[in-house]
Design an enzyme around this catalytic site. Structure first.
Site, short mmCIF file in Angstrom:
data_model
loop_
_atom_site.label_atom_id
_atom_site.label_comp_id
_atom_site.label_asym_id
_atom_site.label_seq_id
_atom_site.Cartn_x
_atom_site.Cartn_y
_atom_site.Cartn_z
N GLY A 16 43.50 31.48 35.57
CA GLY A 16 42.83 30.42 34.81
C GLY A 16 43.05 29.10 35.52
O GLY A 16 43.54 29.06 36.65
N MET A 18 44.49 25.04 36.01
CA MET A 18 45.79 24.39 35.83
C MET A 18 45.99 24.04 34.36
O MET A 18 45.03 23.76 33.65
CB MET A 18 45.88 23.11 36.67
N GLU A 90 51.63 31.32 41.56
CA GLU A 90 50.80 30.55 42.51
C GLU A 90 50.21 31.47 43.58
O GLU A 90 50.21 31.16 44.78
CB GLU A 90 51.62 29.43 43.16
#
Ligand code: ADP
Ligand code: ZN
Length: 192
Positions: A16, A18, A90
């Site tokens: 999705g 940030m 990340e």
């Protein structure tokens, strides 16, 4: 996710914009695995050391210990044979080898959970995440709140002028926006 076979691994992706809660959800799943006395190893790319080099830290300040690595192959080398669960945050900052590495670990019977941005600052698919979505057994798409209008947000708006795909470290450089409020050209205009 339900387990189907005691010796089968699988890949879960949490993706999705940030601020959508990807790190929170990753940390929640990894904590629950630790409570279940599973052996858990957690990695993040060495590029993203904004908050800590030894923890994954969410924007809501949840955190969990992690190892910073420079490449996906470094993850493969570091995962121990008796590890049950591999967490990776990340994912978009890793090279394309992350796809092969995730498959190898899942084939070894491990549960692999990868969190990462689905789109870059222009709204383009952010490799290698779209490739991981294609091979994952389970996908969760998290949504933030648009800071402009309060609707569910799926885009990451860059607020500073830069055409680099990866710009980390600037605290106020991004905000979450919905499709209507998202302006991919803003990062070109900013500062003009
Ligand atoms: P991600 O990993 O997707 O960037 P985090 O898990 O680090 O997200 O942070 C999610 C948290 O960020 C939310 O629980 C909330 O406390 C905070 N937050 C800040 N801005 C927003 C926003 N615009 N929409 C939703 N949550 C936000
Ligand atoms: Zn909006």
């Amino acid at each position: 996710m339900e387990r189907h076979s005691s010796d089968s691994g699988w890949i879960e992706v949490i993706t999705g914009s940030m601020f959508s809660g990807k790190s929170e959800e990753l940390i929640r799943r990894l904590r629950r695995a630790q409570i279940a006395r599973q052996k858990v190893q957690i990695f993040k790319p060495a590029i993203d050391l904004r908050f800590s080099d030894q923890h994954i830290v969410s924007h809501s300040e949840m955190k969990i210990a992690s190892h910073a690595v420079k490449s996906a192959n470094e993850i493969l080398a570091a995962v121990e044979i008796d590890t049950n669960v591999v967490g990776i945050d990340e994912g978009q900052f890793f090279d394309q080898d992350l796809v092969r590495v995730a498959n190898i670990l899942a084939d070894q019977g491990k549960r692999v959970i990868v969190a990462g941005l689905d789109m870059d600052y222009l709204g383009r698919p952010f490799e290698p995440m779209p490739l991981l979505l294609a091979i994952a057994e389970d996908i969760t798409k998290t949504r933030a709140i648009c800071v402009r209008c309060g609707s569910p947000a799926t885009y990451t708006q860059r607020l500073i002028a830069s055409r680099e795909r990866v710009v980390v470290g600037a605290a106020d450089a991004y905000e979450a926006r919905c499709r209507v409020c998202f302006d991919p050209h803003l990062s070109e205009k900013a500062g003009d």
